[in-house]
Design a protein around this motif. Structure first.
Motif, mmCIF file in Angstrom:
data_model
loop_
_atom_site.group_PDB
_atom_site.id
_atom_site.type_symbol
_atom_site.label_atom_id
_atom_site.label_comp_id
_atom_site.label_asym_id
_atom_site.label_seq_id
_atom_site.Cartn_x
_atom_site.Cartn_y
_atom_site.Cartn_z
ATOM 1 N N UNK A 73 0.949 -1.209 0.116
ATOM 2 C CA UNK A 73 -0.138 0.034 -0.073
ATOM 3 C C UNK A 73 0.773 1.148 -0.026
ATOM 4 N N UNK A 74 2.034 1.052 -0.572
ATOM 5 C CA UNK A 74 2.999 2.437 -0.792
ATOM 6 C C UNK A 74 2.314 3.433 -1.838
ATOM 7 N N UNK A 75 1.090 3.011 -2.709
ATOM 8 C CA UNK A 75 0.779 4.180 -3.415
ATOM 9 C C UNK A 75 1.213 4.180 -4.678
ATOM 10 N N UNK A 76 0.656 4.841 -5.589
ATOM 11 C CA UNK A 76 1.184 5.184 -7.019
ATOM 12 C C UNK A 76 2.224 6.430 -7.305
ATOM 13 N N UNK A 77 3.014 6.244 -8.279
ATOM 14 C CA UNK A 77 4.089 7.240 -8.580
ATOM 15 C C UNK A 77 3.789 7.286 -10.196
ATOM 16 N N UNK A 78 3.607 8.316 -10.708
ATOM 17 C CA UNK A 78 3.763 8.430 -12.168
ATOM 18 C C UNK A 78 4.595 9.279 -12.701
ATOM 19 N N UNK A 79 5.283 8.879 -13.240
ATOM 20 C CA UNK A 79 6.821 9.240 -14.093
ATOM 21 C C UNK A 79 6.442 9.677 -15.503
ATOM 22 N N UNK A 80 6.920 10.640 -16.010
ATOM 23 C CA UNK A 80 6.951 11.008 -17.648
ATOM 24 C C UNK A 80 8.146 10.770 -18.279
ATOM 25 N N UNK A 81 8.172 9.867 -19.162
ATOM 26 C CA UNK A 81 9.212 9.618 -19.798
ATOM 27 C C UNK A 81 9.032 9.682 -21.358
ATOM 28 N N UNK A 82 10.424 9.974 -21.918
ATOM 29 C CA UNK A 82 10.488 10.713 -22.961
ATOM 30 C C UNK A 82 11.170 9.448 -24.160
ATOM 31 N N UNK A 83 10.312 8.730 -24.930
ATOM 32 C CA UNK A 83 10.924 7.834 -25.749
ATOM 33 C C UNK A 83 11.278 8.564 -26.867
ATOM 34 N N UNK A 84 12.773 8.389 -27.474
ATOM 35 C CA UNK A 84 13.267 8.936 -28.587
ATOM 36 C C UNK A 84 14.545 8.068 -28.950
ATOM 37 N N UNK A 85 14.851 8.215 -30.210
ATOM 38 C CA UNK A 85 15.751 7.305 -30.850
ATOM 39 C C UNK A 85 17.025 8.222 -31.215
ATOM 40 N N UNK A 86 17.321 8.969 -30.355
ATOM 41 C CA UNK A 86 18.669 9.768 -30.359
ATOM 42 C C UNK A 86 19.582 8.876 -30.274
ATOM 43 N N UNK A 87 19.671 7.874 -29.278
ATOM 44 C CA UNK A 87 20.795 7.194 -28.909
ATOM 45 C C UNK A 87 20.219 5.724 -28.869
ATOM 46 N N UNK A 88 21.007 4.742 -29.138
ATOM 47 C CA UNK A 88 20.581 3.490 -29.195
ATOM 48 C C UNK A 88 20.216 2.590 -27.921
ATOM 49 N N UNK A 89 20.826 3.444 -26.998
ATOM 50 C CA UNK A 89 20.668 2.756 -25.488
ATOM 51 C C UNK A 89 20.701 4.178 -24.361
ATOM 52 N N UNK A 90 19.750 4.431 -23.737
ATOM 53 C CA UNK A 90 20.001 5.506 -22.820
ATOM 54 C C UNK A 90 19.287 5.432 -21.520
ATOM 55 N N UNK A 91 19.363 6.165 -20.315
ATOM 56 C CA UNK A 91 18.828 6.084 -19.109
ATOM 57 C C UNK A 91 18.080 7.338 -18.741
#
Length: 206
Positions: A73-91
Motif C-alpha cells: 500500500x505504498x501508493x502510485x507514482x507516475x513518471x513522465x518518460x520521453x521515448x526517443x531514438x537519438x541514442x541506441x541505449x539511454x537511461x
C-alpha cells in the motif's frame, strides 16, 4: 511510414543504489505504461514482474506516462518518460518519494540503500504520527472515508484543500477520477475534522 524506419524498442525499470548500481525494482507490484493513442489496444499495458520490461516497435517518438504501484500500500507514482531514438541505449533517472511507508515497504527500500531512520526521517514526523494514532485510529478513518458516498467524498476533498499545509501530500488524478491523500501528513485539526465528519456520516465509528 515513408521516410521513417521502424524501430524495435524496450524499457526496463531498476532501482539505483547508493553506489550508482542497478538493483531489481522489487519495491513495486506493477508498472503501467500509457503509450501513444496510435498503439490502440496496446496503448495501456501493465507489467507485474521486475524489471517490468515492455517491448514494442514503431517509427515515432513520443512522451509516455509510467505509473509505478508500490508494494504494501505504498501508493502510485507516475513518471513522465520521453521515448526517443537519438541514442541506441539511454537511461532516465527519476526520484520517487515515499511518505510514511509501512515497515514491510521500508525494509524493501533499505535493501537498495539508506532509508527511514538512516536519513533522519524519523523524529518530528514520527512523533507527530504517534500523537495522531493516540487520538484517532488512522486505519479506521481511512476505511471509513473510502466508504463514503460520492457527494460526501467531494466534501472531504474540499476540506483537505481548504486546510492542508505544506507538509500535506496529495495527488489529484483527474484523468482516472482519483484523489490520493496521505492522512499522516495532514495537520491535527484537519484529522479531527475528518474523523468527526466520517463519524457523523457513518453513524459512529467504533
Amino acid at each position: 511510414m515513408e521516410g521513417f524506419p521502424m524501430r524495435a524498442w524496450s524499457i526496463e525499470i531498476y532501482l539505483v543504489n547508493e553506489h550508482g548500481e542497478e538493483v531489481p525494482a522489487n519495491i513495486f507490484d506493477k508498472a503501467q505504461y500509457r503509450l501513444h493513442p496510435s498503439f490502440e489496444k496496446r496503448a495501456l499495458q501493465t507489467i507485474k514482474q521486475p524489471p517490468f520490461r515492455i517491448q514494442e516497435k514503431g517509427w515515432g517518438e513520443f512522451d509516455m506516462q509510467i505509473t509505478l504501484t508500490a508494494k504494501h500500500k505504498g501508493g502510485d507514482n507516475t513518471l513522465d518518460h520521453d521515448l526517443n531514438f537519438q541514442k541506441e541505449r539511454y537511461e532516465a533517472v527519476h526520484t520517487v518519494t515515499f511518505r510514511n511507508p509501512k515497515p514491510d515497504l521500508l525494509a524493501l527500500l533499505r535493501e537498495s540503500g539508506p532509508a527511514g531512520d538512516e536519513n533522519g526521517i524519523k523524529g518530528k514526523p514520527a512523533s507527530k504520527k504517534n500523537k495522531k494514532e493516540k487520538t484517532v485510529d488512522m486505519e479506521k478513518l481511512a476505511d471509513s472515508l473510502q466508504r463514503l458516498s460520492e457527494d460526501d467524498l467531494l466534501q472531504v476533498v474540499q476540506m483537505v484543500h481548504d486546510h492542508k499545509t505544506q507538509e500535506t501530500y496529495i495527488k489529484n488524478d483527474v484523468e482516472n477520477g482519483e484523489f490520493h491523500v496521505d492522512l499522516y501528513t495532514l495537520p491535527d485539526a484537519l484529522i479531527k475534522m475528518l474523523w468527526e465528519f466520517a463519524t457523523e456520516k457513518a453513524g459512529g465509528l467504533q
